[in-house]
Design a protein around this motif. Structure first.
Motif, PDB file in Angstrom:
ATOM      1  N   LEU A 309       0.827  -1.212   0.000  1.00  0.00           N
ATOM      2  CA  LEU A 309       0.000   0.000   0.000  1.00  0.00           C
ATOM      3  C   LEU A 309       0.857   1.256   0.000  1.00  0.00           C
ATOM      4  O   LEU A 309       0.551   2.243  -0.688  1.00  0.00           O
ATOM      5  CB  LEU A 309      -0.941  -0.002   1.199  1.00  0.00           C
ATOM      6  N   GLU A 310       1.946   1.254   0.751  1.00  0.00           N
ATOM      7  CA  GLU A 310       2.863   2.395   0.758  1.00  0.00           C
ATOM      8  C   GLU A 310       3.493   2.589  -0.618  1.00  0.00           C
ATOM      9  O   GLU A 310       3.639   3.719  -1.102  1.00  0.00           O
ATOM     10  CB  GLU A 310       3.941   2.184   1.823  1.00  0.00           C
ATOM     11  N   ILE A 311       3.849   1.483  -1.256  1.00  0.00           N
ATOM     12  CA  ILE A 311       4.425   1.546  -2.599  1.00  0.00           C
ATOM     13  C   ILE A 311       3.411   2.110  -3.591  1.00  0.00           C
ATOM     14  O   ILE A 311       3.743   2.947  -4.444  1.00  0.00           O
ATOM     15  CB  ILE A 311       4.903   0.144  -3.034  1.00  0.00           C
ATOM     16  N   LEU A 312       2.180   1.679  -3.469  1.00  0.00           N
ATOM     17  CA  LEU A 312       1.132   2.154  -4.377  1.00  0.00           C
ATOM     18  C   LEU A 312       0.872   3.646  -4.203  1.00  0.00           C
ATOM     19  O   LEU A 312       0.646   4.372  -5.182  1.00  0.00           O
ATOM     20  CB  LEU A 312      -0.165   1.377  -4.136  1.00  0.00           C
ATOM     21  N   GLN A 313       0.882   4.105  -2.948  1.00  0.00           N
ATOM     22  CA  GLN A 313       0.629   5.521  -2.686  1.00  0.00           C
ATOM     23  C   GLN A 313       1.744   6.406  -3.219  1.00  0.00           C
ATOM     24  O   GLN A 313       1.482   7.473  -3.793  1.00  0.00           O
ATOM     25  CB  GLN A 313       0.501   5.758  -1.178  1.00  0.00           C
ATOM     26  N   ASN A 314       2.976   5.968  -3.059  1.00  0.00           N
ATOM     27  CA  ASN A 314       4.126   6.827  -3.344  1.00  0.00           C
ATOM     28  C   ASN A 314       4.819   6.518  -4.659  1.00  0.00           C
ATOM     29  O   ASN A 314       5.690   7.279  -5.089  1.00  0.00           O
ATOM     30  CB  ASN A 314       5.147   6.710  -2.200  1.00  0.00           C
ATOM     31  N   GLY A 315       4.426   5.409  -5.305  1.00  0.00           N
ATOM     32  CA  GLY A 315       5.112   5.003  -6.524  1.00  0.00           C
ATOM     33  C   GLY A 315       4.677   5.793  -7.749  1.00  0.00           C
ATOM     34  O   GLY A 315       3.597   6.393  -7.774  1.00  0.00           O
ATOM     35  N   ASP A 316       5.537   5.778  -8.742  1.00  0.00           N
ATOM     36  CA  ASP A 316       5.241   6.432 -10.015  1.00  0.00           C
ATOM     37  C   ASP A 316       5.581   5.441 -11.118  1.00  0.00           C
ATOM     38  O   ASP A 316       6.676   5.470 -11.682  1.00  0.00           O
ATOM     39  CB  ASP A 316       6.055   7.719 -10.156  1.00  0.00           C
ATOM     40  N   PHE A 317       4.633   4.566 -11.414  1.00  0.00           N
ATOM     41  CA  PHE A 317       4.887   3.472 -12.351  1.00  0.00           C
ATOM     42  C   PHE A 317       4.208   3.760 -13.687  1.00  0.00           C
ATOM     43  O   PHE A 317       3.206   3.136 -14.055  1.00  0.00           O
ATOM     44  CB  PHE A 317       4.390   2.156 -11.753  1.00  0.00           C
ATOM     45  N   ASN A 318       4.751   4.728 -14.403  1.00  0.00           N
ATOM     46  CA  ASN A 318       4.154   5.140 -15.671  1.00  0.00           C
ATOM     47  C   ASN A 318       4.235   4.063 -16.742  1.00  0.00           C
ATOM     48  O   ASN A 318       3.507   4.122 -17.740  1.00  0.00           O
ATOM     49  CB  ASN A 318       4.829   6.420 -16.180  1.00  0.00           C
ATOM     50  N   ASN A 319       5.133   3.103 -16.543  1.00  0.00           N
ATOM     51  CA  ASN A 319       5.275   2.019 -17.526  1.00  0.00           C
ATOM     52  C   ASN A 319       4.271   0.902 -17.312  1.00  0.00           C
ATOM     53  O   ASN A 319       4.238  -0.065 -18.078  1.00  0.00           O
ATOM     54  CB  ASN A 319       6.692   1.437 -17.476  1.00  0.00           C
ATOM     55  N   VAL A 320       3.440   1.036 -16.282  1.00  0.00           N
ATOM     56  CA  VAL A 320       2.436   0.013 -15.985  1.00  0.00           C
ATOM     57  C   VAL A 320       1.090   0.447 -16.545  1.00  0.00           C
ATOM     58  O   VAL A 320       0.573   1.515 -16.189  1.00  0.00           O
ATOM     59  CB  VAL A 320       2.325  -0.233 -14.470  1.00  0.00           C
ATOM     60  N   GLU A 321       0.524  -0.391 -17.389  1.00  0.00           N
ATOM     61  CA  GLU A 321      -0.765  -0.084 -18.012  1.00  0.00           C
ATOM     62  C   GLU A 321      -1.858   0.077 -16.954  1.00  0.00           C
ATOM     63  O   GLU A 321      -2.108  -0.820 -16.164  1.00  0.00           O
ATOM     64  CB  GLU A 321      -1.129  -1.207 -18.979  1.00  0.00           C
ATOM     65  N   PHE A 323      -1.899   2.260 -14.411  1.00  0.00           N
ATOM     66  CA  PHE A 323      -1.507   2.699 -13.067  1.00  0.00           C
ATOM     67  C   PHE A 323      -1.914   4.144 -12.797  1.00  0.00           C
ATOM     68  O   PHE A 323      -2.341   4.480 -11.682  1.00  0.00           O
ATOM     69  CB  PHE A 323      -0.007   2.541 -12.832  1.00  0.00           C
ATOM     70  N   GLU A 324      -1.782   5.005 -13.777  1.00  0.00           N
ATOM     71  CA  GLU A 324      -2.117   6.409 -13.565  1.00  0.00           C
ATOM     72  C   GLU A 324      -3.585   6.568 -13.160  1.00  0.00           C
ATOM     73  O   GLU A 324      -3.917   7.316 -12.238  1.00  0.00           O
ATOM     74  CB  GLU A 324      -1.830   7.217 -14.835  1.00  0.00           C
ATOM     75  N   GLU A 325      -4.461   5.846 -13.841  1.00  0.00           N
ATOM     76  CA  GLU A 325      -5.882   5.885 -13.501  1.00  0.00           C
ATOM     77  C   GLU A 325      -6.116   5.369 -12.084  1.00  0.00           C
ATOM     78  O   GLU A 325      -6.873   5.950 -11.302  1.00  0.00           O
ATOM     79  CB  GLU A 325      -6.676   5.045 -14.501  1.00  0.00           C
ATOM     80  N   PHE A 326      -5.450   4.272 -11.740  1.00  0.00           N
ATOM     81  CA  PHE A 326      -5.609   3.689 -10.406  1.00  0.00           C
ATOM     82  C   PHE A 326      -5.056   4.617  -9.331  1.00  0.00           C
ATOM     83  O   PHE A 326      -5.677   4.803  -8.274  1.00  0.00           O
ATOM     84  CB  PHE A 326      -4.906   2.334 -10.342  1.00  0.00           C
ATOM     85  N   HIS A 327      -3.899   5.225  -9.591  1.00  0.00           N
ATOM     86  CA  HIS A 327      -3.233   6.063  -8.593  1.00  0.00           C
ATOM     87  C   HIS A 327      -4.079   7.267  -8.209  1.00  0.00           C
ATOM     88  O   HIS A 327      -3.929   7.835  -7.112  1.00  0.00           O
ATOM     89  CB  HIS A 327      -1.868   6.515  -9.124  1.00  0.00           C
ATOM     90  N   TYR A 328      -4.976   7.651  -9.075  1.00  0.00           N
ATOM     91  CA  TYR A 328      -5.880   8.778  -8.819  1.00  0.00           C
ATOM     92  C   TYR A 328      -6.722   8.529  -7.569  1.00  0.00           C
ATOM     93  O   TYR A 328      -7.151   9.475  -6.896  1.00  0.00           O
ATOM     94  CB  TYR A 328      -6.788   8.977 -10.038  1.00  0.00           C
ATOM     95  N   ASN A 329      -6.943   7.264  -7.218  1.00  0.00           N
ATOM     96  CA  ASN A 329      -7.751   6.926  -6.039  1.00  0.00           C
ATOM     97  C   ASN A 329      -7.097   7.355  -4.733  1.00  0.00           C
ATOM     98  O   ASN A 329      -7.759   7.406  -3.694  1.00  0.00           O
ATOM     99  CB  ASN A 329      -8.025   5.422  -5.998  1.00  0.00           C
ATOM    100  N   PHE A 330      -5.797   7.635  -4.761  1.00  0.00           N
ATOM    101  CA  PHE A 330      -5.070   8.020  -3.549  1.00  0.00           C
ATOM    102  C   PHE A 330      -4.943   9.540  -3.397  1.00  0.00           C
ATOM    103  O   PHE A 330      -4.321  10.004  -2.437  1.00  0.00           O
ATOM    104  CB  PHE A 330      -3.659   7.423  -3.556  1.00  0.00           C
ATOM    105  N   GLN A 331      -5.503  10.308  -4.317  1.00  0.00           N
ATOM    106  CA  GLN A 331      -5.252  11.747  -4.327  1.00  0.00           C
ATOM    107  C   GLN A 331      -5.726  12.453  -3.059  1.00  0.00           C
ATOM    108  O   GLN A 331      -5.153  13.472  -2.656  1.00  0.00           O
ATOM    109  CB  GLN A 331      -5.911  12.385  -5.552  1.00  0.00           C
ATOM    110  N   ASP A 332      -6.761  11.935  -2.409  1.00  0.00           N
ATOM    111  CA  ASP A 332      -7.281  12.563  -1.195  1.00  0.00           C
ATOM    112  C   ASP A 332      -6.848  11.847   0.077  1.00  0.00           C
ATOM    113  O   ASP A 332      -7.437  12.042   1.146  1.00  0.00           O
ATOM    114  CB  ASP A 332      -8.810  12.624  -1.256  1.00  0.00           C
TER     115      ASP A 332
END
Length: 358
Positions: A309-321, A323-332
């Motif tokens: 979960l920490e990796i998901l919150q702080n990671g920047d995995f632009n090469n993963v199909e 991920f950007e859409e999913f990472h949006y769930n952590f914005q708040d």
């Protein structure tokens, strides 16, 4: 006269795993595929080799196979008249279109339909979705497990791992004989076991490996710290599954087998590929959230889940199909993630924050 099996999907899983197993059960195999070039190649050669990455002594020659194009309705109907079993490995999103091709055919006997796909109840769910009201196609739900490495060869030969498993829900119809590969039993139990212990571990290791600047799954097992994480993650998933199912089954050998399979360097399993589509894989009731919920409810250790979960919150995995859409769930923040994405009840939020936040 041998029995006939029509298998939709002449790709690597179909050729490298399902077809050999069908032939081991005395079925003559006819492939159906949308790729005319592949169809022509199969009909021209009628044979190919299945090579096992760990031990060449297990290589297998597949012979006397044929193929047809799915759009060739006349040939398809001709084959359906004599078929004894229909199977698929086309990808879960295409099973519906396959069933639409065959559901209106008039069979003169009951035919088992088995979708060998990585999806929950892939066979029976498509029958329900299409409101099939016939009684000749009998859906049998199956759990299939086989690693097929990326293939570079343009010929029909397929490279696979030695391990393979086909588990079919226990019903009156048993199209395949019980063997070291094929077994029957409780589908729900087996599907959850594979989803959590294999797919769930696969997902966690993919993100853990990417966070540690690795490229392939097997690299995780080459360093002590990353290998230890894999072992600990497996132990947590085993604990969750035992708590969920109350199983008396000893999972040690199964867990060790999965770790050894993931460690094979010949598989060349790219972490970015495994990590793709996180919006689905990390969703509620899936391979990460559900076992985590079970562990929290029993006050068990969730350290490996917390790390991911920490990796998901702080990671920047632009090469993963995806991920950007999913990472949006952590914005708040993580609390909003728990509430909105996982729909955790208000009375349990504080437990999640206490156990999983930094």
């Amino acid at each position: 006269m041998s029995k006939k099996a029509l298998h939709f999907g002449a790709g690597n899983i179909g050729r490298g795993f399902i077809c050999p197993e069908l032939q081991n059960n005395d079925f003559e195999v006819i492939f159906a595929d949308v790729n005319q070039e592949l169809v022509d190649q199969i009909n021209s050669k009628n044979n190919y080799k299945v090579e096992v990455i760990e031990d060449a002594s297990f290589n297998q020659d597949v012979t006397k196979v044929s193929a047809l194009n799915i759009s060739d309705t006349q040939t398809l109907n001709s084959v359906l008249r004599d078929v004894d079993l229909i199977t698929t490995s086309v990808g879960p999103q295409y099973v519906k279109s396959v069933f639409e091709k065959i559901q209106h055919f008039t069979f003169d006997k009951k035919i088992p339909f088995v979708a060998f796909e990585n999806k929950y109840r892939a066979s029976s769910s498509v029958v329900e979705d299409l409101n099939y009201d016939g009684d000749h196609l009998i859906p049998l739900d199956a759990v299939v497990d086989k690693i097929v490495p990326p293939q570079t060869s343009e010929n029909l030969d397929v490279v696979v791992e030695s391990y393979g498993s086909i588990f079919i829900e226990d019903q009156d119809k048993k199209p395949l004989k019980v063997s070291s590969v094929v077994s029957y039993g409780d589908y729900e139990h087996e599907f959850t076991k594979k989803l959590w212990l294999l797919n769930g571990l696969h997902l966690q290791l993919a993100y853990f490996g990417l966070f540690n600047n690795l490229t392939y799954m097997h690299e995780i097992f080459e360093e002590v710290t990353t290998k230890d994480f894999a072992t600990n993650a497996m132990e947590a998933l085993k604990k969750a599954f035992i708590l969920k199912t109350n199983t008396a089954q000893n999972l040690d050998l199964y867990g060790e087998l999965i770790l050894n399979r993931f460690a094979l360097p010949q598989v060349n399993d790219e972490l970015a590929r495994v990590a793709r589509n996180p919006q689905i894989k990390f969703s509620q009731n899936e391979r990460f959230e559900y076992p985590l919920r079970v562990l929290l409810s029993h006050n068990e250790s969730v350290e490996t889940f917390k790390s991911i979960l920490e990796i998901l919150q702080n990671g920047d995995f632009n090469n993963v199909e995806g991920f950007e859409e999913f990472h949006y769930n952590f914005q708040d923040g993580i609390k909003e993630f728990f509430q909105k994405f996982w729909k955790i009840n208000q009375d349990k939020i504080e437990i999640y924050i206490e156990r999983l936040n930094k």
